[in-house]
Design a protein around this motif. Structure first.
Motif, PDB file in Angstrom:
ATOM      1  N   GLY A   2       0.811  -1.214   0.000  1.00 19.06           N
ATOM      2  CA  GLY A   2       0.000   0.000   0.000  1.00 19.06           C
ATOM      3  C   GLY A   2       0.842   1.260   0.000  1.00 19.06           C
ATOM      4  N   LEU A   3       1.925   1.261   0.768  1.00 25.96           N
ATOM      5  CA  LEU A   3       2.789   2.433   0.824  1.00 25.96           C
ATOM      6  C   LEU A   3       3.530   2.618  -0.503  1.00 25.96           C
ATOM      7  N   ALA A   4       4.017   1.529  -1.092  1.00 31.00           N
ATOM      8  CA  ALA A   4       4.676   1.609  -2.395  1.00 31.00           C
ATOM      9  C   ALA A   4       3.698   2.063  -3.471  1.00 31.00           C
ATOM     10  N   ASP A   5       2.464   1.616  -3.369  1.00 31.49           N
ATOM     11  CA  ASP A   5       1.404   2.012  -4.301  1.00 31.49           C
ATOM     12  C   ASP A   5       1.211   3.526  -4.265  1.00 31.49           C
ATOM     13  N   ARG A   6       1.101   4.089  -3.066  1.00 25.66           N
ATOM     14  CA  ARG A   6       0.904   5.537  -2.947  1.00 25.66           C
ATOM     15  C   ARG A   6       2.134   6.304  -3.415  1.00 25.66           C
ATOM     16  N   TYR A   7       3.302   5.789  -3.084  1.00 20.85           N
ATOM     17  CA  TYR A   7       4.544   6.441  -3.496  1.00 20.85           C
ATOM     18  C   TYR A   7       4.623   6.554  -5.022  1.00 20.85           C
ATOM     19  N   CYS A   8       4.408   5.441  -5.717  1.00 21.52           N
ATOM     20  CA  CYS A   8       4.504   5.453  -7.178  1.00 21.52           C
ATOM     21  C   CYS A   8       3.381   6.266  -7.811  1.00 21.52           C
ATOM     22  N   ALA A   9       2.191   6.237  -7.209  1.00 21.27           N
ATOM     23  CA  ALA A   9       1.083   7.034  -7.735  1.00 21.27           C
ATOM     24  C   ALA A   9       1.406   8.519  -7.668  1.00 21.27           C
ATOM     25  N   MET A  10       2.118   8.936  -6.631  1.00 17.78           N
ATOM     26  CA  MET A  10       2.481  10.345  -6.513  1.00 17.78           C
ATOM     27  C   MET A  10       3.463  10.772  -7.597  1.00 17.78           C
ATOM     28  N   LEU A  11       4.236   9.847  -8.116  1.00 17.38           N
ATOM     29  CA  LEU A  11       5.255  10.186  -9.098  1.00 17.38           C
ATOM     30  C   LEU A  11       4.739  10.191 -10.529  1.00 17.38           C
ATOM     31  N   THR A  12       3.599   9.580 -10.775  1.00 15.91           N
ATOM     32  CA  THR A  12       3.155   9.406 -12.145  1.00 15.91           C
ATOM     33  C   THR A  12       2.623  10.699 -12.741  1.00 15.91           C
ATOM     34  N   GLN A  13       2.694  10.785 -14.051  1.00 14.78           N
ATOM     35  CA  GLN A  13       2.092  11.899 -14.775  1.00 14.78           C
ATOM     36  C   GLN A  13       0.715  11.429 -15.237  1.00 14.78           C
ATOM     37  N   ALA A  14      -0.316  11.922 -14.643  1.00 11.83           N
ATOM     38  CA  ALA A  14      -1.678  11.518 -14.999  1.00 11.83           C
ATOM     39  C   ALA A  14      -2.594  12.726 -14.947  1.00 11.83           C
ATOM     40  N   ALA A  15      -3.663  12.667 -15.711  1.00  9.38           N
ATOM     41  CA  ALA A  15      -4.558  13.825 -15.810  1.00  9.38           C
ATOM     42  C   ALA A  15      -5.186  14.183 -14.481  1.00  9.38           C
ATOM     43  N   TRP A  16      -5.459  13.183 -13.658  1.00 14.26           N
ATOM     44  CA  TRP A  16      -6.201  13.459 -12.425  1.00 14.26           C
ATOM     45  C   TRP A  16      -5.296  13.796 -11.248  1.00 14.26           C
ATOM     46  N   ARG A  17      -3.991  13.779 -11.467  1.00 10.48           N
ATOM     47  CA  ARG A  17      -3.043  14.242 -10.445  1.00 10.48           C
ATOM     48  C   ARG A  17      -1.785  14.668 -11.170  1.00 10.48           C
ATOM     49  N   SER A  18      -1.273  15.829 -10.850  1.00 11.96           N
ATOM     50  CA  SER A  18      -0.012  16.229 -11.459  1.00 11.96           C
ATOM     51  C   SER A  18       1.101  15.427 -10.803  1.00 11.96           C
ATOM     52  N   GLY A  19       2.065  14.998 -11.607  1.00 16.99           N
ATOM     53  CA  GLY A  19       3.148  14.202 -11.070  1.00 16.99           C
ATOM     54  C   GLY A  19       3.913  14.970 -10.010  1.00 16.99           C
ATOM     55  N   SER A  20       4.164  14.340  -8.899  1.00 12.96           N
ATOM     56  CA  SER A  20       4.861  15.020  -7.809  1.00 12.96           C
ATOM     57  C   SER A  20       6.343  15.133  -8.109  1.00 12.96           C
ATOM     58  N   VAL A  21       6.904  16.287  -7.805  1.00 14.83           N
ATOM     59  CA  VAL A  21       8.351  16.410  -7.817  1.00 14.83           C
ATOM     60  C   VAL A  21       8.862  15.673  -6.589  1.00 14.83           C
ATOM     61  N   VAL A  22       9.879  14.837  -6.808  1.00 20.71           N
ATOM     62  CA  VAL A  22      10.385  14.026  -5.706  1.00 20.71           C
ATOM     63  C   VAL A  22      11.143  14.919  -4.727  1.00 20.71           C
ATOM     64  N   ASP A  23      10.730  14.954  -3.504  1.00 20.26           N
ATOM     65  CA  ASP A  23      11.480  15.688  -2.482  1.00 20.26           C
ATOM     66  C   ASP A  23      11.111  15.141  -1.117  1.00 20.26           C
ATOM     67  N   SER A  24      11.688  15.713  -0.089  1.00 19.42           N
ATOM     68  CA  SER A  24      11.457  15.196   1.253  1.00 19.42           C
ATOM     69  C   SER A  24       9.993  15.287   1.655  1.00 19.42           C
ATOM     70  N   ALA A  25       9.258  16.236   1.085  1.00 17.19           N
ATOM     71  CA  ALA A  25       7.840  16.363   1.415  1.00 17.19           C
ATOM     72  C   ALA A  25       7.076  15.107   1.019  1.00 17.19           C
ATOM     73  N   LEU A  26       7.538  14.446  -0.021  1.00 21.99           N
ATOM     74  CA  LEU A  26       6.891  13.213  -0.453  1.00 21.99           C
ATOM     75  C   LEU A  26       6.947  12.171   0.650  1.00 21.99           C
ATOM     76  N   PHE A  27       8.109  11.990   1.237  1.00 16.44           N
ATOM     77  CA  PHE A  27       8.225  11.000   2.286  1.00 16.44           C
ATOM     78  C   PHE A  27       7.524  11.435   3.561  1.00 16.44           C
ATOM     79  N   ARG A  28       7.500  12.738   3.836  1.00 17.39           N
ATOM     80  CA  ARG A  28       6.745  13.191   5.003  1.00 17.39           C
ATOM     81  C   ARG A  28       5.270  12.854   4.820  1.00 17.39           C
ATOM     82  N   THR A  29       4.776  13.009   3.596  1.00 19.53           N
ATOM     83  CA  THR A  29       3.377  12.677   3.311  1.00 19.53           C
ATOM     84  C   THR A  29       3.126  11.193   3.500  1.00 19.53           C
ATOM     85  N   LEU A  30       4.038  10.362   2.953  1.00 22.12           N
ATOM     86  CA  LEU A  30       3.870   8.922   3.065  1.00 22.12           C
ATOM     87  C   LEU A  30       3.907   8.470   4.515  1.00 22.12           C
ATOM     88  N   ARG A  31       4.806   9.052   5.297  1.00 22.75           N
ATOM     89  CA  ARG A  31       4.939   8.632   6.691  1.00 22.75           C
ATOM     90  C   ARG A  31       3.697   8.967   7.496  1.00 22.75           C
TER      91      ARG A  31
END
Length: 323
Positions: free
Chosen positions: A195-224
């Motif tokens: 589930g955590l890997a699923d959310r992590y990869c979903a944040m990185l993808t380029q998709a119409a319904w979510r802009s792809g996340s720029v990878v940074d420490s905020a990403l991991f703070r969100t996941l945690r």
């Protein structure tokens, strides 16, 4: 399961560079697409998925940095297939760090590759949908883990860990997940990992319904912090992938732009500088230690800025052929 012909997937079997790490990952995507074709489902379904998992394990064994870079820099083709393979790569690396035994790792990877088998057509629709989910779509989303588990049983899957992971991969420790709102230790560890890997990869993808996340420490703070996920699991992801995973595009303090080449150091990864401060391509990539103040990471950029501007073989060598 909806017929796979309804799944928009422009991937084709890689004809070249198939033995490179990038080629192995891209070939795994093609093989998964083929395996999930409804009209081709055979009695050997479980073995076909296991074979795909082995392709990804081979890629990670050869060069895990390139395997992770594929997630950021090869976003062509249907979202559902690509996302399942990307997530499986992340899961494989975390399982290796945990020294999980081979049999359990195979089960967990198989579950990751088939986690969304109950919503493949919906997943493609959502990847092109600009607006929020409709009530009907949300209902289907919440039902897909159980639908997927039941489909896998129908296709002959009897591996209980595989089935449990598919059923539970959207459950969250605080009980806010679905489909049955399990809590804490009611959720198997491997499902929480997926589930955590699923959310992590979903944040990185380029998709119409979510802009792809720029990878940074905020990403991991969100996941945690997501859904009460325990900090220990979040730290495990951070330790495995780094705050700046391989392939992340960065601007350095001296103005150069490059990619994270290796992220064994979570705070100060090794950078391959590709462009000078005037945005001119360097003759060859130059390795920069981001622990040095003048080469510290100053900004994160979208991976798309490198499209058509670099050859990744110059960064990682033949392992990146085909990326």
């Amino acid at each position: 399961m909806p017929a796979a012909s309804s799944i928009h997937d422009t991937n084709s079997s890689p004809a070249s560079s198939a033995s490179s790490v990038a080629g192995l990952v891209l070939h795994a995507r093609f093989q998964l697409f083929e395996a999930l074709q409804a009209e081709q489902l055979q009695a050997d379904f479980s073995q076909r998925i296991a074979d795909i998992a082995q392709l990804l394990q081979q890629a990670c064994t050869q060069n895990e940095d390139v395997a992770l870079a594929v997630i950021l820099h090869a976003q062509e083709g249907g979202y559902g297939i690509r996302h399942a393979v990307d997530t499986a790569l992340v899961v494989e690396l975390v399982c290796r760090r945990l020294a999980m035994n081979v049999q359990d790792r195979q089960s967990v990877l198989s579950a990751t590759l088939t986690m969304n088998i109950g919503m493949m057509a919906l997943q493609e629709t959502l990847s092109r949908q600009a607006g929020p989910l409709t009530p009907e779509q949300r209902t289907s989303m919440h039902q897909h883990p159980q639908i997927g588990r039941d489909l896998l049983r129908r296709y002959g899957v009897s591996d209980q860990l595989w089935l449990d992971c598919v059923l539970q991969h959207h459950e969250l420790p605080d009980g806010s997940g679905y489909p049955v709102h399990l809590q804490g230790e009611q959720i198997c560890f491997e499902a929480r990992l997926i589930g955590l890997a699923d959310r992590y990869c979903a944040m990185l993808t380029q998709a119409a319904w979510r802009s792809g996340s720029v990878v940074d420490s905020a990403l991991f703070r969100t996941l945690r912090g997501h859904g009460g996920a325990d900090a220990k699991l979040g730290r495990l992801f951070g330790d495995t992938l780094g705050l700046y995973p391989p392939g992340a595009v960065v601007r350095l303090a001296n103005g150069e732009v490059g990619v994270v080449k290796r992220s064994s150091n979570e705070v100060a990864p090794l950078i391959a500088a590709l462009f000078d401060p005037a945005d001119q391509a360097l003759p060859e990539p130059i390795e920069r230690d981001s622990g040095d103040a003048q080469y510290a990471v100053a900004d994160m950029l979208e991976p798309a800025v490198l499209i058509g501007r670099t050859r990744f073989e110059q960064v990682w060598g033949p392992a990146a052929a085909g990326l």
